[in-house]
Design an enzyme around this catalytic site. Structure first.
Site, PDB file in Angstrom:
ATOM      1  N   ASP A  13       0.810  -1.222   0.000  1.00  0.00           N
ATOM      2  CA  ASP A  13       0.000   0.000   0.000  1.00  0.00           C
ATOM      3  C   ASP A  13       0.843   1.273   0.000  1.00  0.00           C
ATOM      4  O   ASP A  13       0.426   2.312   0.520  1.00  0.00           O
ATOM      5  CB  ASP A  13      -0.954   0.031   1.211  1.00  0.00           C
ATOM      6  N   LYS A  16       2.014   2.196  -4.990  1.00  0.00           N
ATOM      7  CA  LYS A  16       2.650   1.629  -6.189  1.00  0.00           C
ATOM      8  C   LYS A  16       1.864   1.957  -7.445  1.00  0.00           C
ATOM      9  O   LYS A  16       2.424   2.302  -8.473  1.00  0.00           O
ATOM     10  CB  LYS A  16       2.748   0.095  -6.066  1.00  0.00           C
ATOM     11  N   GLY A  40      -4.692  -4.272  -3.678  1.00  0.00           N
ATOM     12  CA  GLY A  40      -5.673  -3.207  -3.916  1.00  0.00           C
ATOM     13  C   GLY A  40      -4.880  -1.997  -4.363  1.00  0.00           C
ATOM     14  O   GLY A  40      -4.167  -1.400  -3.566  1.00  0.00           O
ATOM     15  N   HIS A  41      -4.933  -1.690  -5.639  1.00  0.00           N
ATOM     16  CA  HIS A  41      -4.090  -0.633  -6.217  1.00  0.00           C
ATOM     17  C   HIS A  41      -4.962   0.523  -6.698  1.00  0.00           C
ATOM     18  O   HIS A  41      -5.829   0.330  -7.552  1.00  0.00           O
ATOM     19  CB  HIS A  41      -3.279  -1.198  -7.387  1.00  0.00           C
ATOM     20  N   GLN A 222       1.761  -6.136  -3.149  1.00  0.00           N
ATOM     21  CA  GLN A 222       2.230  -6.290  -1.759  1.00  0.00           C
ATOM     22  C   GLN A 222       3.541  -5.498  -1.583  1.00  0.00           C
ATOM     23  O   GLN A 222       3.712  -4.487  -2.227  1.00  0.00           O
ATOM     24  CB  GLN A 222       2.413  -7.766  -1.393  1.00  0.00           C
TER      25      GLN A 222
HETATM   26  P1  GDP Z   1      -0.733   0.419  -3.600  1.00  0.00           P
HETATM   27  O1  GDP Z   1      -1.385  -0.842  -3.156  1.00  0.00           O
HETATM   28  O2  GDP Z   1       0.720   0.452  -3.276  1.00  0.00           O
HETATM   29  O3  GDP Z   1      -0.983   0.760  -5.040  1.00  0.00           O
HETATM   30  O4  GDP Z   1      -1.394   1.578  -2.713  1.00  0.00           O
HETATM   31  P2  GDP Z   1      -2.960   1.724  -2.309  1.00  0.00           P
HETATM   32  O5  GDP Z   1      -3.704   2.165  -3.493  1.00  0.00           O
HETATM   33  O6  GDP Z   1      -3.430   0.530  -1.585  1.00  0.00           O
HETATM   34  O7  GDP Z   1      -2.850   2.862  -1.206  1.00  0.00           O
HETATM   35  C1  GDP Z   1      -2.294   4.116  -1.445  1.00  0.00           C
HETATM   36  C2  GDP Z   1      -3.365   5.170  -1.155  1.00  0.00           C
HETATM   37  O8  GDP Z   1      -2.752   6.440  -1.045  1.00  0.00           O
HETATM   38  C3  GDP Z   1      -4.381   5.303  -2.276  1.00  0.00           C
HETATM   39  O9  GDP Z   1      -5.609   5.661  -1.744  1.00  0.00           O
HETATM   40  C4  GDP Z   1      -3.817   6.423  -3.133  1.00  0.00           C
HETATM   41  O10 GDP Z   1      -4.805   7.112  -3.878  1.00  0.00           O
HETATM   42  C5  GDP Z   1      -3.233   7.321  -2.071  1.00  0.00           C
HETATM   43  N1  GDP Z   1      -2.043   8.105  -2.465  1.00  0.00           N
HETATM   44  C6  GDP Z   1      -1.055   7.751  -3.315  1.00  0.00           C
HETATM   45  N2  GDP Z   1      -0.091   8.707  -3.325  1.00  0.00           N
HETATM   46  C7  GDP Z   1      -0.501   9.668  -2.453  1.00  0.00           C
HETATM   47  C8  GDP Z   1       0.082  10.883  -2.002  1.00  0.00           C
HETATM   48  O11 GDP Z   1       1.175  11.281  -2.381  1.00  0.00           O
HETATM   49  N3  GDP Z   1      -0.629  11.603  -1.082  1.00  0.00           N
HETATM   50  C9  GDP Z   1      -1.838  11.200  -0.603  1.00  0.00           C
HETATM   51  N4  GDP Z   1      -2.441  11.958   0.292  1.00  0.00           N
HETATM   52  N5  GDP Z   1      -2.409  10.054  -1.009  1.00  0.00           N
HETATM   53  C10 GDP Z   1      -1.742   9.292  -1.912  1.00  0.00           C
HETATM   54  P1  IMO Z   2      -1.030  -4.147  -2.232  1.00  0.00           P
HETATM   55  O1  IMO Z   2      -0.596  -4.739  -3.542  1.00  0.00           O
HETATM   56  C1  IMO Z   2      -0.990  -4.546   2.108  1.00  0.00           C
HETATM   57  C2  IMO Z   2      -1.171  -8.611   3.723  1.00  0.00           C
HETATM   58  C3  IMO Z   2      -2.413  -9.057   4.482  1.00  0.00           C
HETATM   59  C4  IMO Z   2      -1.777 -10.004   5.473  1.00  0.00           C
HETATM   60  C5  IMO Z   2      -0.687 -10.675   4.652  1.00  0.00           C
HETATM   61  C6  IMO Z   2      -1.078 -12.033   4.075  1.00  0.00           C
HETATM   62  O2  IMO Z   2      -2.291  -3.393  -2.289  1.00  0.00           O
HETATM   63  O3  IMO Z   2       0.093  -3.404  -1.596  1.00  0.00           O
HETATM   64  P2  IMO Z   2      -2.651 -12.719   2.040  1.00  0.00           P
HETATM   65  O4  IMO Z   2      -4.101 -12.483   1.805  1.00  0.00           O
HETATM   66  O5  IMO Z   2      -1.762 -12.168   0.997  1.00  0.00           O
HETATM   67  O6  IMO Z   2      -2.332 -14.152   2.343  1.00  0.00           O
HETATM   68  O7  IMO Z   2      -2.340 -11.927   3.417  1.00  0.00           O
HETATM   69  O8  IMO Z   2      -0.387  -9.784   3.601  1.00  0.00           O
HETATM   70  N1  IMO Z   2      -1.424  -8.091   2.343  1.00  0.00           N
HETATM   71  C7  IMO Z   2      -1.313  -6.811   2.003  1.00  0.00           C
HETATM   72  N2  IMO Z   2      -1.060  -5.721   2.774  1.00  0.00           N
HETATM   73  N3  IMO Z   2      -1.137  -4.419   0.765  1.00  0.00           N
HETATM   74  C8  IMO Z   2      -1.365  -5.512   0.000  1.00  0.00           C
HETATM   75  O9  IMO Z   2      -1.384  -5.453  -1.342  1.00  0.00           O
HETATM   76  C9  IMO Z   2      -1.513  -6.768   0.613  1.00  0.00           C
HETATM   77  N4  IMO Z   2      -1.766  -8.014   0.169  1.00  0.00           N
HETATM   78  C10 IMO Z   2      -1.701  -8.826   1.243  1.00  0.00           C
HETATM   79  O10 IMO Z   2      -3.043  -7.964   5.098  1.00  0.00           O
HETATM   80  O11 IMO Z   2      -1.145  -9.284   6.495  1.00  0.00           O
HETATM   81 MG    MG Z   3      -2.890  -1.504  -1.812  1.00  0.00          MG
END
Ligand code: GDP
Ligand code: IMO
Ligand code: MG
Length: 428
Positions: A13, A16, A40-41, A222
Site C-alpha cells: 500500500d 505503487k 488493492g491498487h 504487496q
Molecule cells: P498500492 O497498493 O501500493 O498501489 O497503494 P494503495 O492504493 O493501496 O494505497 C495508497 C493510497 O494512497 C491510495 O488511496 C492512493 O490514492 C493514495 N495516495 C497515493 N499517493 C498519495 C500521495 O502522495 N498523497 C496522498 N495523500 N495520497 C496518496
Molecule cells: P497491495 O498490492 C498490504 C497482507 C495481508 C496479510 C498478509 C497475508 O495493495 O500493496 P494474504 O491475503 O496475501 O495471504 O495476506 O499480507 N497483504 C497486504 N497488505 N497491501 C497488500 O497489497 C496486501 N496483500 C496482502 O493484510 O497481512
Molecule cells: Mg494496496
C-alpha cells in the site's frame, strides 16, 4: 529499451499504482508479476478513482499491452467483475492478457484460507481471505489448476481427481460442505469462458517486446516486508513481491532489468498482524491513519501506522537492488510539528544496536526504535510541482531519507492525484 520494476518497499500500500500509472505513459508493456486479488491498487486521475486487484494499473493508457503474469494467482470471478467495471467506465481492455500458466483460485482455496485463519485464533496472520496462500500451496505442491487446464477437460478431470478428495477431507473436518467434482468442473467451464478472450503465452509477449526493444514495466503487488522469504515470516504473503519476483513471476532473466524503483510512503503502514517496530499506538498514529486515509483497499481494515523505518528501507534497498525511490504521501505530514525517522533498533535485553534489519524474526519483540527527530513544515504542499518550491523542512526531510538509505529519490508524490507529483529524475 528500459525495463523497470516498480516494487513495494515496505508492507504494501505504498502507492505503487500511482507510480505505475505515472510511468505507464512511457511504457509499452505492463506486467503484474505475482500475488492475486489480495492487492488493492488505487489510481486517481482527476475524474475517476480506479481500484485494481488483478488488472495492471497501466490499463488506463489506451493501447498499452497489459499482462497478468505467470507468477500470479487468479480468481476469475474477481477478474470478471474488475474487467466489467473498467468497461463500464469506458476503458478499453482489448490489450489485456492473462498468462496461460498462472494459477486459478477455486472456492475451496477461499474456504481453506478462512478456516486456517480461524484455526490459528489469536496467532492468525490477518490475511485478506482471498485464498491466496492456499492457491500458492497447491502450486508449490504441483497440484494446482493452471489457466490452460480450464481448457482441457481431460487434464482438469485428472487434476481434480487428485486434489479434490484431500480438499474435501479438510473441509469436512472443519465442518464445511464438501464440493462435488461436477460442480467444480461446471465452475471451471464458466471460468474458461470468462478468461478465454485474454489467455496468451506471456513469455512470447515478453520475447516480442524485448525483440522490438520496447519499454517493459513490471508491477509489483504487496511489498518487500511481506515477501515469503525475506519478510516478517510467517506474517507475510505467499509470493515474492521483491524485484527478483519480477524475474521468476514475470518470466525474464535479471539481465533484462535496467531499473528498480522502490515505492516508500513518507511514513510506514501495515495491514494484518505481525511485528512492526515503529508502530505508533498513540494519537500520532491515529493522526497518520486519519490524514493518510489509511484504510485497506481490498479489505476495508484500518492500516496500522508508524514513523518511517530507515532500517527496513536499507534492507529493502539490498533485497530489491533499488536504483530509484518514489516517495509518496509526503503531504500527509503537512500539519505535523515534528517528524521522526527510525535510524536503528536497540535490543532491550542487552543494549545491542542494529542499523541493518535483522532477518531473524525471533528477536523482533525485543527491539525498540532509535529515532532522529526533524522539524515539520506546517504548510500545504499538495499543489507543489517543483522540488525547489517545497518548504525548506520538507526538502531537509527528503534529503535526510535519501542520505540514510543511500538511493536517489526520483519521484515525490504530494497527493493522490496523477498531477500531484514532483519528478526529479524520471526512471522511464
Ligand atoms: P498500492 O497498493 O501500493 O498501489 O497503494 P494503495 O492504493 O493501496 O494505497 C495508497 C493510497 O494512497 C491510495 O488511496 C492512493 O490514492 C493514495 N495516495 C497515493 N499517493 C498519495 C500521495 O502522495 N498523497 C496522498 N495523500 N495520497 C496518496
Ligand atoms: P497491495 O498490492 C498490504 C497482507 C495481508 C496479510 C498478509 C497475508 O495493495 O500493496 P494474504 O491475503 O496475501 O495471504 O495476506 O499480507 N497483504 C497486504 N497488505 N497491501 C497488500 O497489497 C496486501 N496483500 C496482502 O493484510 O497481512
Ligand atoms: Mg494496496
Amino acid at each position: 529499451m528500459t525495463n523497470v520494476v516498480v516494487v513495494g518497499a515496505q508492507w504494501g500500500d505504498e502507492g505503487k499504482a500511482k507510480i505505475i500509472d505515472l510511468l505507464s505513459e512511457k511504457a509499452d508493456l505492463i506486467i503484474r508479476y505475482q500475488g492475486g486479488c489480495n492487492a488493492g491498487h488505487t489510481v486517481v486521475t482527476g475524474e475517476h478513482t480506479y481500484k485494481f486487484h488483478l488488472v495492471p494499473s497501466g490499463i488506463l493508457y489506451k493501447g498499452k499491452t497489459c499482462v497478468i503474469g505467470s507468477g500470479t494467482v487468479i480468481n476469475p470471478e474477481v477478474f470478471n467483475d474488475e474487467v466489467n467495471g473498467l468497461k463500464e467506465k469506458g476503458i478499453d481492455v482489448s490489450s489485456l492478457n492473462v498468462s496461460n500458466i498462472a494459477h486459478i483460485t477455486l472456492p475451496y482455496h477461499l474456504n481453506i484460507d478462512e478456516l486456517s485463519e480461524n484455526a490459528l485464533g489469536e496467532k492468525k496472520i490477518g490475511t485478506t481471505k482471498k485464498g491466496i496462500g492456499p492457491t500458492y500451496v497447491d502450486k508449490i505442491d504441483r497440484t494446482g489448476i493452471r489457466v490452460e487446464d480450464l481448457f482441457d477437460d481431460e487434464i482438469l478431470s485428472r487434476k481434480l481427481d487428485t486434489v479434490l478428495p484431500s480438499k474435501n477431507a479438510l473441509l469436512e473436518y472443519y465442518g464445511y460442505e464438501p464440493y462435488t467434482k461436477s460442480e467444480i468442473v461446471e465452475l471451471c467451464r464458466k471460468y474458461a469462458e470468462i478468461l478465454s478472450p485474454y489467455v496468451k503465452d506471456a513469455t512470447e509477449i515478453i520475447r516480442q517486446a524485448l525483440h522490438e526493444r520496447k519499454n517493459i514495466l513490471f508491477e509489483g503487488a504487496q511489498g518487500t516486508m511481506l515477501d515469503i522469504d525475506h519478510g516478517t515470516y510467517p506474517y507475510v504473503t505467499s509470493s515474492s513481491p521483491i524485484a527478483g519476483g519480477a524475474c521468476t513471476g514475470g518470466g525474464v532473466g535479471p539481465t533484462y532489468i535496467n531499473k528498480v524503483v522502490g515505492v516508500f510512503k513518507a511514513y510506514i503502514t501495515r495491514v494484518g498482524e505481525g511485528p512492526f517496530i515503529t508502530e505508533l499506538m498513540d494519537e500520532t498514529g491515529v493522526k497518520l491513519q486519519q490524514i493518510g486515509v489509511e484504510i485497506g483497499t481490498t479489505t476495508g481494515r484500518k492500516r496500522r501506522c508508524g514513523w518511517f523505518d530507515a532500517v527496513i528501507a536499507k534492507y529493502s534497498t539490498i533485497l530489491n537492488g533499488l536504483t530509484d525511490i518514489a516517495l509518496t504521501k509526503l503531504d500527509v505530514f503537512d500539519t505535523f510539528d515534528e517528524i521522526k525517522i527510525c535510524v536503528g533498533y536497540e535490543d532491550k535485553r542487552n543494549g545491542r544496536i542494529y542499523d541493518f534489519y535483522p532477518s531473524s524474526t525471533s528477536i523482533h519483540k525485543h527491539l525498540q526504535p532509535i529515532y532522529e527527530t526533524m522539524d515539520g513544515w506546517n504548510q500545504n504542499i499538495s499543489h507543489i510541482k517543483n522540488y525547489d518550491d517545497l518548504p525548506a523542512n520538507a526538502k531537509k526531510y527528503v534529503k535526510r531519507l535519501e542520505e540514510i538509505v543511500g538511493v536517489q529519490i526520483s519521484i515525490i508524490s504530494v497527493g493522490a492525484n496523477r498531477e500531484q507529483t514532483i519528478i526529479l529524475n524520471s526512471p522511464l
